[in-house]
Design an enzyme around this catalytic site. Structure first.
Site, mmCIF file in Angstrom:
data_model
loop_
_atom_site.group_PDB
_atom_site.id
_atom_site.type_symbol
_atom_site.label_atom_id
_atom_site.label_comp_id
_atom_site.label_asym_id
_atom_site.label_seq_id
_atom_site.Cartn_x
_atom_site.Cartn_y
_atom_site.Cartn_z
ATOM 1 N N LYS A 1 0.836 -1.204 0.000
ATOM 2 C CA LYS A 1 0.000 0.000 0.000
ATOM 3 C C LYS A 1 0.870 1.252 0.000
ATOM 4 C CE LYS A 1 -3.013 0.010 3.341
ATOM 5 N NZ LYS A 1 -3.739 0.248 4.619
ATOM 6 N N LYS B 1 3.732 -2.411 11.112
ATOM 7 C CA LYS B 1 2.449 -2.362 11.829
ATOM 8 C C LYS B 1 2.680 -2.805 13.252
ATOM 9 C CE LYS B 1 -1.899 -1.444 10.922
ATOM 10 N NZ LYS B 1 -2.490 -0.623 9.853
ATOM 11 N N GLY C 1 -2.374 5.725 13.815
ATOM 12 C CA GLY C 1 -3.523 5.023 14.380
ATOM 13 C C GLY C 1 -4.020 3.876 13.512
ATOM 14 N N ASP C 2 -4.890 3.082 14.093
ATOM 15 C CA ASP C 2 -5.652 2.033 13.395
ATOM 16 C C ASP C 2 -6.819 1.743 14.350
ATOM 17 O OD1 ASP C 2 -5.220 0.017 10.926
ATOM 18 O OD2 ASP C 2 -6.064 -1.153 12.567
ATOM 19 N N THR D 1 -8.476 8.660 5.219
ATOM 20 C CA THR D 1 -8.717 7.285 4.754
ATOM 21 C C THR D 1 -10.098 7.189 4.106
ATOM 22 O OG1 THR D 1 -7.368 6.549 6.612
ATOM 23 C CG2 THR D 1 -8.584 4.860 5.394
ATOM 24 N N ASN E 1 -13.318 5.785 12.658
ATOM 25 C CA ASN E 1 -12.679 6.852 11.897
ATOM 26 C C ASN E 1 -12.902 6.697 10.388
ATOM 27 O OD1 ASN E 1 -9.879 7.464 10.302
ATOM 28 N ND2 ASN E 1 -10.453 9.120 11.686
#
Ligand code: NDP
Ligand code: 2IT
Length: 449
Positions: free
Chosen positions: A118, A130, A169-170, A214, A245
């Site tokens: 990505k 990650k 963030g995630d 996103t 989000n």
């Protein structure tokens, strides 16, 4: 694909399974990419000679650590922290942190693996990584979340740096958590190193549009897919899973572009509002009050809440899975196709199962895989890093225009790559190959490291 080649790729896949036992999500993510790579190895024999696929499937570094913290009553808890630094051929490791009780090494590895392709697709100089923890932020007080974040960062800080590894963030990690993490990093290192984390608040080094990026980006990608088919979003009925989000800003951009969003969800159930989702209320419930989506129907009497409902049963033209992995299976995909769905844009990472993807591709639905469709978040993180490096801050309009240009280019690249490699209209193949080639070329150039 010649049988020799497919045997070779099969052997690599078998080795990945043997070396990473029990990590089902990681296996799934690897399989999907490997299935696309046959024609690439024919065109670039040096990738085989240099064993690029084998190297790409093995993370550069995997860090697992203890995270002890105390709740408000003084009770001690121990969670597990992770950071998988997958690939740094084209830039420092970059990728989010996920706090969710389901987190284990297999989840972090699948996300890191997706991330490296990505990030290459964004065209920005960022490698893939990650991290996260099995900590569950739900029901915790701000003080508890802060103490957890401080303990997590106390260990993680030694592995980070603006030229080393830059988290964001995630799931379960938003502005509040990034604030606590950045505060502790700053305290431990005695450096105001803005570029070490992205998703920061606007008053302390953050970028406008990162919060929205996103979701907005995923909608731009769908807009481009529809444009390629001489269609558009105006007047379309949409369904968006999740209410976090990504889902919130997916709904916002869909509404801005003239589409109608009739349903969203959280992990407990779905809410259907035929006259269109009231986004101000979703933001109030989720961003401010941190409540369940069921409360939406308490406040809007003409909306319906179904506990444990399946959002993909609701007829729509455009479906945007924006919650979590494997949330849309083969049966759901068939239902969507039968009900007239024409486009699917993955806001989440790997939300569609392999069976679901097959159904969409066979039905010639415009299908935007997460690697391409949700790349706007990390791309805008890279724009945040640019602003930090130049001690500048850009306007909302300027930054959003850049995001739009990046998403439009990712669409064009993945579309053209799919065509070049004999799979016109297949953005899965296009994204996997275009991302892989960028990373593989850099790895060849950097030698055997
Ligand atoms: P949030 O934590 O803000 O929201 C997550 C949403 O998904 C919530 O509504 C949550 O419901 C739901 N959800 C989470 N886990 C599950 C589950 N196991 N089953 C059902 N529903 C679930 O996260 P984000 O919006 O940031 O992330 C959503 C997806 O988008 C993830 O796949 C993430 O990897 C991906 N993504 C995020 C990016 C970003 O910039 N944030 C960038 C690119 C991709 P509940 O509150 O009930 O748990
Ligand atoms: O999955 C993702 O791309 C993210 N969670 C965002 C990563 C980032 O570094 O902004």
């Amino acid at each position: 694909m010649s049988s020799v080649l497919s045997e070779r790729i099969e052997a690599i896949y078998r080795q990945v399974i043997a070396r990473n036992p029990g990590e089902d999500e990681f296996h799934q993510a690897v399989k999907e990419v490997l299935e696309s790579l046959g024609p690439v190895l024919v065109k670039y024999p040096e990738f085989s000679e240099q064993k690029i696929i084998e190297r790409i499937c093995e993370p550069e570094r995997q860090i697992i650590f203890r995270v002890p913290w105390q709740d408000d009553h003084g009770e001690v808890h121990i969670n597990r922290g992770f950071r998988v630094q997958f690939n740094s051929a084209i830039g420092p490791y970059k990728g989010g942190l996920r706090f969710h009780p389901s987190v284990y090494l297999g989840i972090i590895k699948f996300l890191g693996f997706e991330q490296l392709f990505k990030n290459a697709l964004t065209g920005m100089p960022i490698g893939g990584g990650k991290g996260g923890s099995d900590f569950d932020p739900k029901g915790k007080t701000d003080g508890e979340v802060m103490r957890f974040c401080q303990s997590f960062m106390t260990e993680l800080q030694r592995h980070l740096g603006e030229y080393v590894d830059v988290p964001a963030g995630d799931i379960g990690v938003g502005g509040r958590e990034i604030g606590y993490l950045f505060g502790q990093y700053k305290r431990l290192t005695n450096r105001y190193e803005s570029g070490v984390l992205t998703g920061k608040g606007i008053g302390w080094g953050g970028s406008l549009v990162r919060k929205e990026a996103t979701g907005y980006g995923a909608v731009y990608f769908v807009r481009e897919m529809l444009k390629a088919r001489k269609n558009g979003l105006e007047g379309k009925t949409c369904v968006v899973s999740g209410a976090g989000n990504v889902a919130i800003y997916t709904m916002e951009k869909l509404q801005q572009l003239g589409a109608k969003v009739v349903a969203c969800s959280d992990s407990q159930g779905i809410v259907i509002h035929e006259r269109g989702i009231d986004l101000d209320l979703v933001k109030q419930l989720k961003e401010v009050e941190r409540r369940r989506i069921s409360d939406y129907a308490v406040r809007h009497k003409d909306a319906r809440y179904i506990a444990g409902g399946n959002i993909w049963e609701i007829p729509c033209h455009v479906a945007m899975p924006s919650a979590t992995q494997n949330e849309l299976n083969g049966r759901d995909a068939k239902m969507l196709v039968r009900n007239g769905c024409i486009a699917v844009g993955e806001g989440a990472n790997m939300p569609t199962t392999p069976e679901g993807v097959r159904v969409f591709l066979d039905a010639n639905i415009a299908f935007g895989p997460g690697k391409a469709a949700n790349a706007g978040g990390v791309a805008t993180s890279a724009l945040e890093m640019q602003q930090n490096a130049s001690r500048d801050s850009w306007t909302f309009d300027y930054t959003e225009k850049k995001l739009d240009e990046i998403m439009t280019r990712i669409h064009a690249d993945t579309h053209a790559t799919a065509e070049e490699f004999g799979a016109p209209g297949n953005y899965v193949v296009g994204a996997n190959i275009a991302g892989f080639i960028k990373v593989a070329n850099a790895m060849v150039a950097l030698g055997l490291i």
